[in-house]
Write a protein that holds these residues in place. Sequence first.
Motif, PDB file in Angstrom:
ATOM      1  N   MET A 147       0.855  -1.206   0.000  1.00  0.00           N
ATOM      2  CA  MET A 147       0.000   0.000   0.000  1.00  0.00           C
ATOM      3  C   MET A 147       0.883   1.246   0.000  1.00  0.00           C
ATOM      4  O   MET A 147       1.819   1.358   0.767  1.00  0.00           O
ATOM      5  N   SER A 148       0.593   2.183  -0.894  1.00  0.00           N
ATOM      6  CA  SER A 148       1.383   3.408  -0.952  1.00  0.00           C
ATOM      7  C   SER A 148       0.823   4.430   0.023  1.00  0.00           C
ATOM      8  O   SER A 148      -0.297   4.311   0.522  1.00  0.00           O
ATOM      9  N   ALA A 149       1.639   5.479   0.252  1.00  0.00           N
ATOM     10  CA  ALA A 149       1.225   6.516   1.198  1.00  0.00           C
ATOM     11  C   ALA A 149       0.029   7.301   0.704  1.00  0.00           C
ATOM     12  O   ALA A 149      -0.623   8.003   1.470  1.00  0.00           O
ATOM     13  N   THR A 150      -0.263   7.201  -0.604  1.00  0.00           N
ATOM     14  CA  THR A 150      -1.366   7.989  -1.154  1.00  0.00           C
ATOM     15  C   THR A 150      -2.680   7.228  -1.198  1.00  0.00           C
ATOM     16  O   THR A 150      -3.698   7.785  -1.593  1.00  0.00           O
ATOM     17  N   ASP A 151      -2.672   5.955  -0.794  1.00  0.00           N
ATOM     18  CA  ASP A 151      -3.865   5.134  -0.976  1.00  0.00           C
ATOM     19  C   ASP A 151      -5.088   5.664  -0.228  1.00  0.00           C
ATOM     20  O   ASP A 151      -6.220   5.431  -0.653  1.00  0.00           O
ATOM     21  N   ASP A 152      -4.882   6.315   0.907  1.00  0.00           N
ATOM     22  CA  ASP A 152      -6.038   6.822   1.646  1.00  0.00           C
ATOM     23  C   ASP A 152      -6.194   8.327   1.495  1.00  0.00           C
ATOM     24  O   ASP A 152      -6.929   8.955   2.244  1.00  0.00           O
ATOM     25  N   LEU A 153      -5.506   8.919   0.499  1.00  0.00           N
ATOM     26  CA  LEU A 153      -5.578  10.360   0.273  1.00  0.00           C
ATOM     27  C   LEU A 153      -6.062  10.696  -1.133  1.00  0.00           C
ATOM     28  O   LEU A 153      -6.889  11.588  -1.309  1.00  0.00           O
ATOM     29  N   LEU A 154      -5.535  10.004  -2.130  1.00  0.00           N
ATOM     30  CA  LEU A 154      -5.847  10.272  -3.530  1.00  0.00           C
ATOM     31  C   LEU A 154      -6.369   9.008  -4.195  1.00  0.00           C
ATOM     32  O   LEU A 154      -6.031   7.898  -3.807  1.00  0.00           O
ATOM     33  N   VAL A 155      -7.176   9.185  -5.237  1.00  0.00           N
ATOM     34  CA  VAL A 155      -7.601   8.063  -6.066  1.00  0.00           C
ATOM     35  C   VAL A 155      -7.553   8.525  -7.520  1.00  0.00           C
ATOM     36  O   VAL A 155      -7.956   9.647  -7.843  1.00  0.00           O
ATOM     37  N   GLU A 156      -7.009   7.686  -8.401  1.00  0.00           N
ATOM     38  CA  GLU A 156      -6.953   7.985  -9.820  1.00  0.00           C
ATOM     39  C   GLU A 156      -8.287   7.640 -10.475  1.00  0.00           C
ATOM     40  O   GLU A 156      -9.078   6.843  -9.951  1.00  0.00           O
ATOM     41  N   ALA A 157      -8.547   8.231 -11.645  1.00  0.00           N
ATOM     42  CA  ALA A 157      -9.851   8.098 -12.289  1.00  0.00           C
ATOM     43  C   ALA A 157     -10.200   6.641 -12.586  1.00  0.00           C
ATOM     44  O   ALA A 157     -11.330   6.192 -12.314  1.00  0.00           O
ATOM     45  N   GLU A 158      -9.269   5.888 -13.135  1.00  0.00           N
ATOM     46  CA  GLU A 158      -9.568   4.509 -13.502  1.00  0.00           C
ATOM     47  C   GLU A 158      -9.869   3.661 -12.268  1.00  0.00           C
ATOM     48  O   GLU A 158     -10.754   2.801 -12.289  1.00  0.00           O
ATOM     49  N   GLN A 159      -9.130   3.885 -11.198  1.00  0.00           N
ATOM     50  CA  GLN A 159      -9.390   3.136  -9.967  1.00  0.00           C
ATOM     51  C   GLN A 159     -10.761   3.488  -9.409  1.00  0.00           C
ATOM     52  O   GLN A 159     -11.504   2.619  -8.955  1.00  0.00           O
ATOM     53  N   LEU A 160     -11.108   4.779  -9.451  1.00  0.00           N
ATOM     54  CA  LEU A 160     -12.426   5.193  -8.956  1.00  0.00           C
ATOM     55  C   LEU A 160     -13.533   4.567  -9.784  1.00  0.00           C
ATOM     56  O   LEU A 160     -14.555   4.130  -9.243  1.00  0.00           O
ATOM     57  N   ALA A 161     -13.339   4.499 -11.098  1.00  0.00           N
ATOM     58  CA  ALA A 161     -14.354   3.886 -11.953  1.00  0.00           C
ATOM     59  C   ALA A 161     -14.604   2.439 -11.545  1.00  0.00           C
ATOM     60  O   ALA A 161     -15.757   1.978 -11.501  1.00  0.00           O
ATOM     61  N   ALA A 162     -13.526   1.721 -11.219  1.00  0.00           N
ATOM     62  CA  ALA A 162     -13.687   0.336 -10.780  1.00  0.00           C
ATOM     63  C   ALA A 162     -14.432   0.263  -9.454  1.00  0.00           C
ATOM     64  O   ALA A 162     -15.291  -0.617  -9.248  1.00  0.00           O
ATOM     65  N   GLU A 163     -14.130   1.176  -8.548  1.00  0.00           N
ATOM     66  CA  GLU A 163     -14.807   1.182  -7.248  1.00  0.00           C
ATOM     67  C   GLU A 163     -16.290   1.509  -7.401  1.00  0.00           C
ATOM     68  O   GLU A 163     -17.141   0.968  -6.677  1.00  0.00           O
ATOM     69  N   LEU A 164     -16.609   2.388  -8.339  1.00  0.00           N
ATOM     70  CA  LEU A 164     -18.008   2.765  -8.533  1.00  0.00           C
ATOM     71  C   LEU A 164     -18.827   1.620  -9.120  1.00  0.00           C
ATOM     72  O   LEU A 164     -20.062   1.603  -8.995  1.00  0.00           O
ATOM     73  N   ALA A 165     -18.150   0.671  -9.767  1.00  0.00           N
ATOM     74  CA  ALA A 165     -18.849  -0.477 -10.337  1.00  0.00           C
ATOM     75  C   ALA A 165     -19.058  -1.587  -9.317  1.00  0.00           C
ATOM     76  O   ALA A 165     -19.729  -2.583  -9.621  1.00  0.00           O
ATOM     77  N   ALA A 166     -18.506  -1.430  -8.118  1.00  0.00           N
ATOM     78  CA  ALA A 166     -18.625  -2.456  -7.082  1.00  0.00           C
ATOM     79  C   ALA A 166     -19.995  -2.380  -6.410  1.00  0.00           C
ATOM     80  O   ALA A 166     -20.788  -1.464  -6.650  1.00  0.00           O
ATOM     81  N   ALA A 167     -20.252  -3.358  -5.542  1.00  0.00           N
ATOM     82  CA  ALA A 167     -21.570  -3.467  -4.929  1.00  0.00           C
ATOM     83  C   ALA A 167     -21.887  -2.312  -3.992  1.00  0.00           C
ATOM     84  O   ALA A 167     -23.050  -1.894  -3.888  1.00  0.00           O
ATOM     85  N   ASP A 168     -20.877  -1.795  -3.299  1.00  0.00           N
ATOM     86  CA  ASP A 168     -21.105  -0.709  -2.339  1.00  0.00           C
ATOM     87  C   ASP A 168     -20.124   0.420  -2.635  1.00  0.00           C
ATOM     88  O   ASP A 168     -19.114   0.574  -1.959  1.00  0.00           O
ATOM     89  N   PRO A 169     -20.404   1.225  -3.653  1.00  0.00           N
ATOM     90  CA  PRO A 169     -19.434   2.227  -4.114  1.00  0.00           C
ATOM     91  C   PRO A 169     -19.292   3.388  -3.138  1.00  0.00           C
ATOM     92  O   PRO A 169     -20.160   3.612  -2.284  1.00  0.00           O
ATOM     93  N   PRO A 170     -18.193   4.137  -3.271  1.00  0.00           N
ATOM     94  CA  PRO A 170     -18.033   5.324  -2.426  1.00  0.00           C
ATOM     95  C   PRO A 170     -19.056   6.396  -2.773  1.00  0.00           C
ATOM     96  O   PRO A 170     -19.617   6.423  -3.875  1.00  0.00           O
ATOM     97  N   THR A 171     -19.299   7.265  -1.815  1.00  0.00           N
ATOM     98  CA  THR A 171     -20.158   8.427  -2.037  1.00  0.00           C
ATOM     99  C   THR A 171     -19.335   9.504  -2.731  1.00  0.00           C
ATOM    100  O   THR A 171     -18.222   9.820  -2.313  1.00  0.00           O
ATOM    101  N   LEU A 172     -19.890  10.071  -3.797  1.00  0.00           N
ATOM    102  CA  LEU A 172     -19.181  11.088  -4.572  1.00  0.00           C
ATOM    103  C   LEU A 172     -19.736  12.473  -4.272  1.00  0.00           C
ATOM    104  O   LEU A 172     -20.958  12.682  -4.324  1.00  0.00           O
ATOM    105  N   LEU A 173     -18.836  13.411  -3.994  1.00  0.00           N
ATOM    106  CA  LEU A 173     -19.226  14.805  -3.789  1.00  0.00           C
ATOM    107  C   LEU A 173     -18.540  15.671  -4.825  1.00  0.00           C
ATOM    108  O   LEU A 173     -17.303  15.688  -4.919  1.00  0.00           O
ATOM    109  N   ASP A 174     -19.320  16.389  -5.606  1.00  0.00           N
ATOM    110  CA  ASP A 174     -18.823  17.338  -6.595  1.00  0.00           C
ATOM    111  C   ASP A 174     -18.766  18.704  -5.915  1.00  0.00           C
ATOM    112  O   ASP A 174     -19.793  19.255  -5.526  1.00  0.00           O
ATOM    113  N   VAL A 175     -17.559  19.248  -5.753  1.00  0.00           N
ATOM    114  CA  VAL A 175     -17.401  20.518  -5.038  1.00  0.00           C
ATOM    115  C   VAL A 175     -16.774  21.578  -5.944  1.00  0.00           C
ATOM    116  O   VAL A 175     -16.034  22.442  -5.488  1.00  0.00           O
TER     117      VAL A 175
END
Length: 285
Positions: free
Chosen positions: A1-29
Amino acid sequence: MSATDDLLVEAEQLAAELAAADPPTLLDVRWRLTGPPGRADYAAGHLPTAVFVDLDTALCGPPGPEGRHPLPDPAALQSALRAAGVRAGHPVVVYDGGDGMAAARAWWTLRWAGHRPVRLLHGGFPAWAAAGLPVSTDEPDPVPGDVTLTPGALPVLDAAGAARLAAADEGVLLDVRAAPRYRGEHEPIDPVAGHVPGAVNLPAPEYVTEGRFGSAAALRDRFIAAGVSPGAPVGAYCGSGVTAAQAVLALHLAGRPDAALYVGSWSNWVADPQRPVAVTPPSGP
């Protein structure tokens, strides 16, 4: 696990997470310092399931002597986050228009309020769009969340604390505004130009480029060059605590989770005419 794993997420990784059964909540700010509000950008297209949260009205308190973007009322913040679907202990991802400033302030605010599982989409909406990932104009109706906030999870500075840190033999207060504002040559927003006496200028473009951060090692080297000593206190301020929140995120990436944010920043400092203001004399003959 890198130091950025709980701070940043790249677009492709987020796309995979959003396709999972319990995706993260997204906030557009998405937000701009001088406007217009970011809701129009959100309406034109956003990440699917993302909920728009206004930085000025939901994530910050009303402007006044405490600054242009002071801490929010915890109860009001909790209500806004619950309305956006934020759940206790459930991951949140925040994103903005690409410069990373509003998203960093959202990241900082949620973590300050005790909600730790929050990351920033690296590169923001432009990174998502550039990857060819889907964009929606549908506005979701989220199930209300149940997050319970416990403010105080990240360190903050008030004006007195900022002054002590800037004057201390150990530690550094970083002013991350553009150099002409720090030197007192130009102030486009606040009524007085200059800086907190003893603060060190480190303009934001020196540690973040178009909303993207370098490696932890590169960030550590840049902060050390600016006087951030390992183990010594460090804090950051800007005009109103937005860009400085991004500096605190960069310091976290560099291994300094103890970095403090002067939330009121320069807009709070100059609200009291009795506080001293330093300027840098022009160099040369």
